[in-house]
Design an enzyme around this catalytic site. Structure first.
Site, PDB file in Angstrom:
ATOM      1  N   GLU A   1     112.118  22.176  73.403  1.00 47.89           N
ATOM      2  CA  GLU A   1     112.661  21.214  74.375  1.00 47.89           C
ATOM      3  C   GLU A   1     113.057  21.844  75.709  1.00 47.89           C
ATOM      4  OE1 GLU A   1     115.712  19.059  72.217  1.00 47.89           O
ATOM      5  OE2 GLU A   1     114.235  18.122  70.901  1.00 47.89           O
TER       6      GLU A   1
ATOM      7  N   GLU B   1     107.212  16.615  64.345  1.00 45.29           N
ATOM      8  CA  GLU B   1     108.440  15.959  63.866  1.00 45.29           C
ATOM      9  C   GLU B   1     108.266  14.449  63.827  1.00 45.29           C
ATOM     10  OE1 GLU B   1     111.898  17.290  66.046  1.00 45.29           O
ATOM     11  OE2 GLU B   1     111.159  19.346  66.181  1.00 45.29           O
TER      12      GLU B   1
HETATM   13  C1  XIL Z   1     117.734  16.972  63.896  1.00 42.85           C
HETATM   14  C2  XIL Z   1     118.032  16.976  62.398  1.00 42.85           C
HETATM   15  O1  XIL Z   1     117.091  16.144  61.756  1.00 42.85           O
HETATM   16  C3  XIL Z   1     119.430  16.483  62.126  1.00 42.85           C
HETATM   17  O2  XIL Z   1     119.771  16.645  60.745  1.00 42.85           O
HETATM   18  C4  XIL Z   1     120.429  17.264  62.983  1.00 42.85           C
HETATM   19  O3  XIL Z   1     121.731  16.719  62.797  1.00 42.85           O
HETATM   20  C5  XIL Z   1     120.049  17.190  64.450  1.00 42.85           C
HETATM   21  O4  XIL Z   1     118.726  17.675  64.607  1.00 42.85           O
HETATM   22  N1  XIL Z   1     114.390  17.569  67.705  1.00 42.85           N
HETATM   23  C6  XIL Z   1     114.335  18.690  66.918  1.00 42.85           C
HETATM   24  C7  XIL Z   1     114.935  18.677  65.571  1.00 42.85           C
HETATM   25  O5  XIL Z   1     113.681  19.678  67.306  1.00 42.85           O
HETATM   26  O6  XIL Z   1     115.425  19.935  65.186  1.00 42.85           O
HETATM   27  C8  XIL Z   1     116.040  17.650  65.462  1.00 42.85           C
HETATM   28  O7  XIL Z   1     116.483  17.607  64.111  1.00 42.85           O
HETATM   29  C9  XIL Z   1     115.536  16.309  65.932  1.00 42.85           C
HETATM   30  C10 XIL Z   1     115.113  16.372  67.376  1.00 42.85           C
END
Ligand code: XIL
Length: 359
Positions: free
Chosen positions: A155, A260
Site C-alpha cells: 500500500e 486479497e
Molecule cells: C486485515 C485483516 O484481515 C484484519 O484481521 C486486521 O484486523 C486488519 O488487516 N489490506 C491488507 C491486509 O494488506 O493485511 C488487511 O488485513 C486488509 C487490507
C-alpha cells in the site's frame, strides 16, 4: 422437447453442476493459477477440523492474515514473537502449499517502535535503514526455503497516485521502497518479491505503479509480481479499468497476483459518510443480519463470476488468486469499514458451503 428429454436434460445439468460443486477449486483451476486463502491464527492451529479440511481440499497457496505483520511478529525492538508465524509456516508447509509472506513494510499494523525514537520522534534515515534491514533479513533468513514469495511493500501509493506519506516515506522518501527490495533479495535470493496494493483499478494509482516498476527494474532490483488486493464491492471497481491494470502490469513482464480478494455484499459506505452509528445508519448499511436474500445472493454470484471470468481469460498472466479469508464468518469485512456488520464476501458461507457453481 418431450417430457423424457426435459427430464434427461435436467438430470444431466444437475449432475454436471454437482460435479462442479464437488471439484476442488485447486483442481478446477490447476492449469490457470494457484488458488489461495488467508488463514487466521485459529486455522493455523487446526482448531476446527471442518475448516481444516476445506482448506486442504480447495487451496494450494496460503498466506497468514495477520501473523507476520510487524506489530505481531516484532512488537518491540529486538523482541520477536515467532509463535504465530512459525505455526502458520508449519501449517502451510505441511499442506505443501505455495506459502506467501505478508507483509514486510507497511504503514498499518506497524510496530509502534519501528520508525520512532524513545521520545516518539521519527528516527533518522540511517537508523530506519538499519531497522528495516534487520527486520527484513531476520524474517527472510528464518523462513528461507519455506516461503515462496513476500509482499515486500504494501500500500505504498494513494488514490491520487502520490506516494503515501507513511513514516517510512517521511524519513527516507520513496527510496524506502527500493531499499526494502534490496534487503529482501540480499537475505533470500530465492524468494519472489512483490508490490501489493488495493484500488488497482484507479488509473492514477496504476500510472504511478507503472512508473515505480520502471524505476525498480531500471535499478536491476528483483521484482517478480504485483499484487492486486481486490477488496471489492457490488458497485466498484469498474471491471474494465481493473482488467486494464492487469494487462498493464503483465506488459512489464510481472506476474499478476490477486492477493486479497473479497466481494462485499453490503451497501458501500462512502469514505465521507458520517459513521456515527445511529440506528437508521446501521439498518441502512447492515441490511442482512439474518441472511442474504436470494436475489442479492444471485447478484453477488454473478459479480464474483464476472471477476473470475476476467481472471480466467487472463490466466496466462495471473499467477495466483488468493481470497482474504475462508468463510464469511471469518472475514475482516464484517468489521470494516464499519464494525459489527454481517457481510457475505467470501467463497464459503458460514456453514462452509461453497457459494459459486459455474466459474
Ligand atoms: C486485515 C485483516 O484481515 C484484519 O484481521 C486486521 O484486523 C486488519 O488487516 N489490506 C491488507 C491486509 O494488506 O493485511 C488487511 O488485513 C486488509 C487490507
Amino acid at each position: 422437447m418431450n417430457n423424457k428429454r426435459i427430464f434427461i436434460t435436467l438430470i444431466a445439468t444437475l449432475t454436471l453442476s454437482s460435479l462442479f460443486a464437488d471439484t476442488p477449486l485447486k483442481d478446477r483451476w490447476a492449469h490457470d493459477f494457484l488458488i489461495g486463502v488467508a488463514v487466521n491464527a485459529r486455522q493455523a492451529h487446526t482448531e476446527n477440523a471442518a475448516e481444516d479440511s476445506v482448506i486442504s481440499r480447495h487451496f494450494n497457496s496460503l498466506v497468514p492474515e495477520n501473523a507476520m505483520k510487524s506489530e505481531v511478529i516484532h512488537p518491540q525492538q529486538g523482541i520477536w514473537n515467532w509463535t504465530e508465524a512459525d505455526q502458520f509456516v508449519d501449517y502451510a508447509t505441511s499442506k505443501g502449499a505455495a506459502t506467501i509472506g505478508h507483509t514486510l513494510i507497511w504503514h498499518s499494523q506497524l510496530a509502534p517502535w519501528f520508525c520512532k525514537d524513545s521520545l516518539g520522534n521519527l528516527v533518522s534515515p540511517d537508523t530506519l535503514r538499519a531497522r528495516m534491514k534487520d527486520h527484513i533479513s531476520t524474517i527472510l533468513h528464518r523462513y528461507k526455503g519455506k516461503i515462496k514469495g513476500y509482499d515486500v511493500v504494501n500500500e505504498a501509493i494513494v488514490e491520487d497516485g502520490s506516494f503515501r506519506h507513511s513514516p517510512f516515506f517521511q524519513i527516507l522518501g520513496w527510496e524506502y521502497i527500493p531499499l526494502a527490495f534490496q534487503y529482501a533479495h540480499e537475505a533470500d535470493p530465492d524468494a519472489e518479491l512483490y508490490l501489493n496494493d488495493y484500488g488497482q483499478d484507479n488509473p492514477a494509482r496504476r500510472a504511478s505503479y507503472l512508473a515505480l516498476i520502471d524505476s525498480l527494474q531500471a535499478r536491476g532490483l528483483r521484482l517478480d509480481g504485483i499484487g492486486m488486493q481486490t477488496h471489492i464491492g457490488m458497485d466498484y471497481p469498474l471491471l474494465d479499468e481493473y482488467e486494464k491494470s492487469l494487462h498493464a502490469y503483465a506488459s512489464k513482464g510481472l506476474k499478476v497476483m490477486v492477493t486479497e480478494m473479497d466481494l462485499s455484499a453490503l451497501p458501500t459506505i462512502s469514505r465521507s459518510a458520517d459513521v456515527a452509528y445511529t440506528t437508521e445508519f446501521k439498518a441502512k448499511y447492515d441490511p442482512y443480519p439474518n441472511g442474504l436474500p436470494d436475489a442479492v445472493a444471485a447478484q453477488w454470484r454473478s459479480r464474483i463470476e464476472a471477476v473470475l471470468a476476467i481472471l480466467l481469460r487472463n490466466a496466462q498472466y495471473v499467477d495466483r488468486v488468493t481470497f482474504w479469508g475462508l468463510s464469511d464468518a471469518d472475514s475482516w469485512k464484517n468489521d470494516y469499514p464499519m464494525k459489527g456488520r454481517t457481510d457475505y464476501p467470501l467463497l464459503f458461507d458460514r456453514n462452509l458451503n461453497i457459494k459459486i457453481f459455474n466459474p
